[in-house]
Design an enzyme around this catalytic site. Structure first.
Site, mmCIF file in Angstrom:
data_model
loop_
_atom_site.group_PDB
_atom_site.id
_atom_site.type_symbol
_atom_site.label_atom_id
_atom_site.label_comp_id
_atom_site.label_asym_id
_atom_site.label_seq_id
_atom_site.Cartn_x
_atom_site.Cartn_y
_atom_site.Cartn_z
ATOM 1 N N GLY A 1 0.818 -1.213 0.000
ATOM 2 C CA GLY A 1 0.000 0.000 0.000
ATOM 3 C C GLY A 1 0.844 1.252 0.000
ATOM 4 O O GLY A 1 2.036 1.217 -0.340
ATOM 5 N N HIS B 1 2.334 4.719 -4.916
ATOM 6 C CA HIS B 1 2.869 5.890 -5.615
ATOM 7 C C HIS B 1 3.001 5.540 -7.092
ATOM 8 O O HIS B 1 2.626 4.423 -7.519
ATOM 9 C CB HIS B 1 4.197 6.327 -4.991
ATOM 10 C CG HIS B 1 5.197 5.217 -4.853
ATOM 11 N ND1 HIS B 1 5.717 4.542 -5.927
ATOM 12 C CD2 HIS B 1 5.746 4.643 -3.751
ATOM 13 C CE1 HIS B 1 6.564 3.621 -5.500
ATOM 14 N NE2 HIS B 1 6.592 3.644 -4.187
ATOM 15 N N HIS C 1 4.323 2.112 -8.105
ATOM 16 C CA HIS C 1 3.351 1.006 -8.056
ATOM 17 C C HIS C 1 2.405 1.078 -9.247
ATOM 18 O O HIS C 1 2.081 0.049 -9.855
ATOM 19 C CB HIS C 1 2.488 1.093 -6.787
ATOM 20 C CG HIS C 1 3.238 0.911 -5.504
ATOM 21 N ND1 HIS C 1 3.416 1.927 -4.596
ATOM 22 C CD2 HIS C 1 3.834 -0.182 -4.969
ATOM 23 C CE1 HIS C 1 4.084 1.474 -3.548
ATOM 24 N NE2 HIS C 1 4.355 0.195 -3.754
#
Ligand code: PAF
Length: 290
Positions: free
Chosen positions: A31, A34, A37
């Site tokens: 998680g 940004h 990802h």
């Protein structure tokens, strides 16, 4: 709408609803998403039929004095990013679901996981390899994407998949950087303004060594001394390691040979530990190009 699968049972039901011929792409994350990802999600969309991501802050890969409790968990913002990236499903398990009381089996890769971050963060790659194998077993993807910023993690996972015959293809996504060169990381949010201003020296130190290599320097000691001298321009930066390694085994090398080298760095800015790396590729040297 990104479908949220909150536990293993929901994931299994969703997985078994997919037609057998579907090529499923998977992007595991912790998680605090940004652009790095999101670029993995985009590559997964382009390279597979359906895409699932996971968000799980894996306690097993954090040391006792590390940032597990304060690790950023901006779930609403993450969900909006997954929606915008067209990710079809999100596996969002709890710690108890992933590690029921009494779990006693772990995965230890015993070569690439030992130096660098493995030496500085004992148990870290055991935690990574264990959770990634569990995620692969649950999600059963054909292809999975990981960021090159965690080059050592990529090497450990590639070895685990090869050595344990896990039927998944591993792809690496290129490092995504801020305009000033700082590699995107979920931990960048911890940086004070002063630390953020010093942070680009990390990438500059890698680029200085790359320039010296392209100009003919191949000795590991000289290249790392050069990199460290760039970091020393700010006393805020405290290097943990700055090393040249074989890109696949992560074994030590005295000089850059035909297999190239991974330049790998970890440094503290205050309490924040950042990592970065750069591959030296022999075919980019002038004598290889001419
Ligand atoms: O790179 C990460 O975010 C994590 O190490 C991973 C691969 C999701 C395993 O927890």
């Amino acid at each position: 709408m990104t479908l949220i699968l909150k536990d293993k049972a929901a994931l299994r039901a969703w997985r078994s609803s997919l037609p057998a011929e579907v090529k499923l792409g998977f992007v595991p994350t912790m998680g605090a998403l940004h652009a790095g990802h999101i670029s993995l999600m985009e590559q997964a969309r382009a390279g597979s039929d359906r895409v699932i991501a996971s968000i799980f802050v894996n306690p097993l890969q954090f040391g006792a004095n590390e940032d597990l409790s304060r690790y950023p968990r901006p779930l609403e913002a993450d969900l909006a990013k997954l929606e915008a990236a067209g990710v079809e499903a999100l596996f969002l398990p709890s710690v108890d679901d992933m590690y029921p009381p009494g779990s006693s089996t772990f995965v230890d890769e015993s070569m690439a996981s030992l130096p660098l971050c493995g030496a500085e963060r004992p148990g870290h790659f055991r935690g990574v390899a264990t959770v990634v194998l569990k995620l692969f077993n649950l999600v059963q993807p054909q292809i999975a994407w990981f960021g090159q910023k965690d080059a050592q993690q990529c090497a450990v996972i590639e070895r685990m998949v090869r050595d344990l015959d896990v039927p998944v293809e591993i792809r690496r996504g290129a490092i995504v950087r801020e305009a000033d060169g700082l590699a995107l990381s979920s931990r960048n949010v911890y940086l004070s303004a002063e630390d953020r201003a010093a942070a680009p020296l990390i990438y500059q130190s890698l680029k200085a060594a790359e320039a010296a290599y392209l100009a003919g320097e191949t000795e590991a000691e000289k290249l790392s001394a050069l990199g460290l001298s760039v970091l020393a321009r700010s006393d805020r930066l405290v290097p943990q390691y700055w090393e040249l390694r074989d890109p696949e085994s992560l074994g030590t090398i005295a000089r850059v040979g035909p297999g190239g080298a991974l330049l790998a760095i970890a440094a503290f800015l205050g309490k924040t530990r950042l990592i970065d790396n750069l591959l030296l590729l022999p075919d980019r040297r002038p004598e290889a190009i001419s």
